[in-house]
Design an enzyme around this catalytic site. Structure first.
Site, PDB file in Angstrom:
ATOM      1  N   ARG A 220      -7.517  -4.168   1.314  1.00  0.00           N
ATOM      2  CA  ARG A 220      -6.607  -3.066   0.842  1.00  0.00           C
ATOM      3  C   ARG A 220      -5.532  -4.005  -0.222  1.00  0.00           C
ATOM      4  O   ARG A 220      -5.606  -5.025  -0.091  1.00  0.00           O
ATOM      5  CB  ARG A 220      -5.678  -2.675   2.090  1.00  0.00           C
ATOM      6  CG  ARG A 220      -4.755  -1.849   1.667  1.00  0.00           C
ATOM      7  CD  ARG A 220      -3.944  -1.454   2.931  1.00  0.00           C
ATOM      8  NE  ARG A 220      -2.371  -2.002   2.614  1.00  0.00           N
ATOM      9  CZ  ARG A 220      -1.361  -2.439   3.605  1.00  0.00           C
ATOM     10  NH1 ARG A 220      -2.101  -1.756   4.856  1.00  0.00           N
ATOM     11  NH2 ARG A 220      -0.676  -2.783   3.294  1.00  0.00           N
TER      12      ARG A 220
ATOM     13  N   ARG B  57      -2.040  -5.324  -5.740  1.00  0.00           N
ATOM     14  CA  ARG B  57      -0.755  -5.521  -6.081  1.00  0.00           C
ATOM     15  C   ARG B  57      -0.364  -6.903  -6.277  1.00  0.00           C
ATOM     16  O   ARG B  57       0.835  -7.098  -6.723  1.00  0.00           O
ATOM     17  CB  ARG B  57      -0.272  -5.390  -4.531  1.00  0.00           C
ATOM     18  CG  ARG B  57      -0.131  -3.894  -4.083  1.00  0.00           C
ATOM     19  CD  ARG B  57       0.510  -3.614  -2.833  1.00  0.00           C
ATOM     20  NE  ARG B  57       0.273  -4.507  -1.760  1.00  0.00           N
ATOM     21  CZ  ARG B  57       0.971  -4.485  -0.876  1.00  0.00           C
ATOM     22  NH1 ARG B  57       1.953  -3.581  -0.517  1.00  0.00           N
ATOM     23  NH2 ARG B  57       0.381  -5.237   0.273  1.00  0.00           N
TER      24      ARG B  57
ATOM     25  N   ARG C 117      -1.211   0.568 -13.241  1.00  0.00           N
ATOM     26  CA  ARG C 117      -0.908   1.338 -12.137  1.00  0.00           C
ATOM     27  C   ARG C 117       0.530   2.306 -12.649  1.00  0.00           C
ATOM     28  O   ARG C 117       0.520   3.467 -12.229  1.00  0.00           O
ATOM     29  CB  ARG C 117      -0.373   0.590 -10.976  1.00  0.00           C
ATOM     30  CG  ARG C 117       0.409   1.105 -10.004  1.00  0.00           C
ATOM     31  CD  ARG C 117      -0.580   2.139  -9.280  1.00  0.00           C
ATOM     32  NE  ARG C 117       0.148   2.436  -7.862  1.00  0.00           N
ATOM     33  CZ  ARG C 117       1.262   3.546  -7.734  1.00  0.00           C
ATOM     34  NH1 ARG C 117       1.506   4.022  -8.979  1.00  0.00           N
ATOM     35  NH2 ARG C 117       1.635   3.848  -6.732  1.00  0.00           N
TER      36      ARG C 117
ATOM     37  N   ASP D 169      -7.417   5.718  -1.394  1.00  0.00           N
ATOM     38  CA  ASP D 169      -6.469   5.445  -0.230  1.00  0.00           C
ATOM     39  C   ASP D 169      -7.208   6.311   1.167  1.00  0.00           C
ATOM     40  O   ASP D 169      -7.855   6.972   0.549  1.00  0.00           O
ATOM     41  CB  ASP D 169      -5.302   5.779  -0.677  1.00  0.00           C
ATOM     42  CG  ASP D 169      -4.168   5.137   0.557  1.00  0.00           C
ATOM     43  OD1 ASP D 169      -3.998   3.805   0.332  1.00  0.00           O
ATOM     44  OD2 ASP D 169      -4.021   5.721   1.717  1.00  0.00           O
TER      45      ASP D 169
ATOM     46  N   TYR E 166      -1.165   8.182  10.903  1.00  0.00           N
ATOM     47  CA  TYR E 166      -0.130   8.570   9.867  1.00  0.00           C
ATOM     48  C   TYR E 166       0.435  10.062   9.783  1.00  0.00           C
ATOM     49  O   TYR E 166       1.431  10.545   9.619  1.00  0.00           O
ATOM     50  CB  TYR E 166      -0.887   8.188   8.611  1.00  0.00           C
ATOM     51  CG  TYR E 166      -0.790   6.673   8.251  1.00  0.00           C
ATOM     52  CD1 TYR E 166       0.422   6.161   7.996  1.00  0.00           C
ATOM     53  CD2 TYR E 166      -1.990   6.048   8.020  1.00  0.00           C
ATOM     54  CE1 TYR E 166       0.225   4.689   7.814  1.00  0.00           C
ATOM     55  CE2 TYR E 166      -1.913   4.678   7.869  1.00  0.00           C
ATOM     56  CZ  TYR E 166      -0.781   4.116   7.847  1.00  0.00           C
ATOM     57  OH  TYR E 166      -0.734   2.810   7.386  1.00  0.00           O
TER      58      TYR E 166
END
Ligand code: CP3
Length: 320
Positions: free
Chosen positions: A2, A6, A15, A51, A126
């Site tokens: 994941r 970043r 992004r 995602d 979630y």
């Protein structure tokens, strides 16, 4: 793993601002971001930029991904009536941009592309919590208070995952990964009772699509033998369990993926190298080890260190 992006300046450039779920509707940008770490580092496989909450979002559950926080649902899933917000996924209508992005990535890559979906427990957590949670209290409470409702949620999420993976395999991914990041929050008996069946349903279906299936979770040490019983071809493990003990629990008829501590990649090179050496020694000469981080790349990681990791692992494992 994941969020490889970043720590990359080129990721932050493409992004832009706003929800990741908006970026995902643009196959050109998704392809560019998916290929960035491949071009920079020369890794052996790419993972689709997407995602795990894409499917719940696409059927209109009402969930978004907030930058710096994670998935958030304004109105969490708590009652049987909320099940109506999890209608079946129709990829041609709900997520045609995923299929388009997979096709575009595959046409531009000369290494395998890994597709993925979220596993029932982790996605349910979630939806039920409404936000990232450390203890998953609401989720566990719902499981034990209304096991039938939890089973119904997990089954719908399993169907989403199957449909979503099928669309990705049809569009050309070479393998799929089922992310059950937070399943390590469960006791083995709760895993057996609430998670095993819906998860096995996905893995069985994915295997019948003719691609290898990787099943990943964090902190799964005590769960590994049960996770192997789902039939997954590869188990992904984090750094909390030594690779050799994990493999003996999983069984040597399966492959293993892992398990460098991402935090170690912020340390001086001799420390990182030692961590890699320990993992490679634990894997021994056995075939079937996919070297990887135990979880996502951390944002402050220096890209130069990641390059050293990739180059060193390649040099140490090159076979005649
Ligand atoms: O390397 C990759 O970027 C691959 C694509 C990928 C993303 N999410 C992109 C993303 C993958 C495989 C995921 C899966 C995912 N999403 C998981 C399972 C794997 C894992 O990490 O355990 C989970 C738990 C999520 C939920 C999620 N999405 C969280 C907790 C966050 C963090 C929020 C933040 O900003 O720190 C996200 C957002 C997210 N998904 C980002 C990326 C690149 C981060 C930043 C952004 O919005 O651009």
């Amino acid at each position: 793993m994941r969020q490889a992006g970043r720590h990359l300046p080129e990721y932050r450039d493409v992004r832009g601002k706003g929800s990741i779920l908006d970026v995902l509707r643009d196959p050109d940008r998704v392809t560019e971001i998916t290929l960035q770490p491949v071009h920079r580092y020369g890794v052996d496989a790419a993972i689709l930029y997407s995602d795990i909450v894409v499917t719940a979002h696409a059927v209109g559950f009402g969930i978004d991904v907030v930058e710096g926080v994670g998935p958030m649902a304004e109105s969490p899933l708590r009652t049987p009536a909320d099940l109506d917000r999890l209608r079946p996924l129709e990829p041609e209508v709900d997520t045609p941009w995923v299929t388009a992005a997979v096709k575009q990535c595959v046409s531009e890559l000369d290494i395998p592309l890994i597709g993925f979906a979220g596993a029932p427990f982790t996605v349910a957590s979630y939806l039920i919590e409404g936000r990232p949670s450390r203890d998953h209290l609401q989720t566990k409470q719902l499981m034990h208070t209304d096991p039938q409702l939890f089973a119904a949620i997990a089954d719908r999420l399993a169907d989403h995952a199957i449909t979503h993976l099928h669309a990705q395999v049809s569009a050309g991914v070479s393998a799929v990964q089922l992310f059950d990041s937070w399943v390590g929050a469960l006791s083995p008996s709760d895993f057996q009772r609430f998670v095993f069946e819906p998860t096995t349903k996905i893995i069985t279906a994915a295997k019948s699509m003719g691609v290898p299936v990787i099943y990943f979770g964090v902190g799964t040490s005590e769960l590994l033998s049960l996770m192997a019983k789902t039939g997954a071809d590869v188990l992904g493990v984090d750094w909390r369990v030594p690779l050799d003990s994990a493999w003996s629990r999983i069984g040597y008829d399966r492959a293993i993926q892992g398990n460098l501590d991402p935090a170690l990649c912020l340390s001086p090179w001799p420390e990182v190298k030692q961590g890699i050496d320990d993992i490679l020694a634990a894997a021994g000469d056995r075939a079937g080890h996919i070297f990887n981080l135990g979880h996502g790349v951390l944002p402050p990681t220096d890209p130069a260190t990641m390059q050293q990791v990739v180059d060193y692992v390649h040099a140490q494992t090159a076979r005649q």
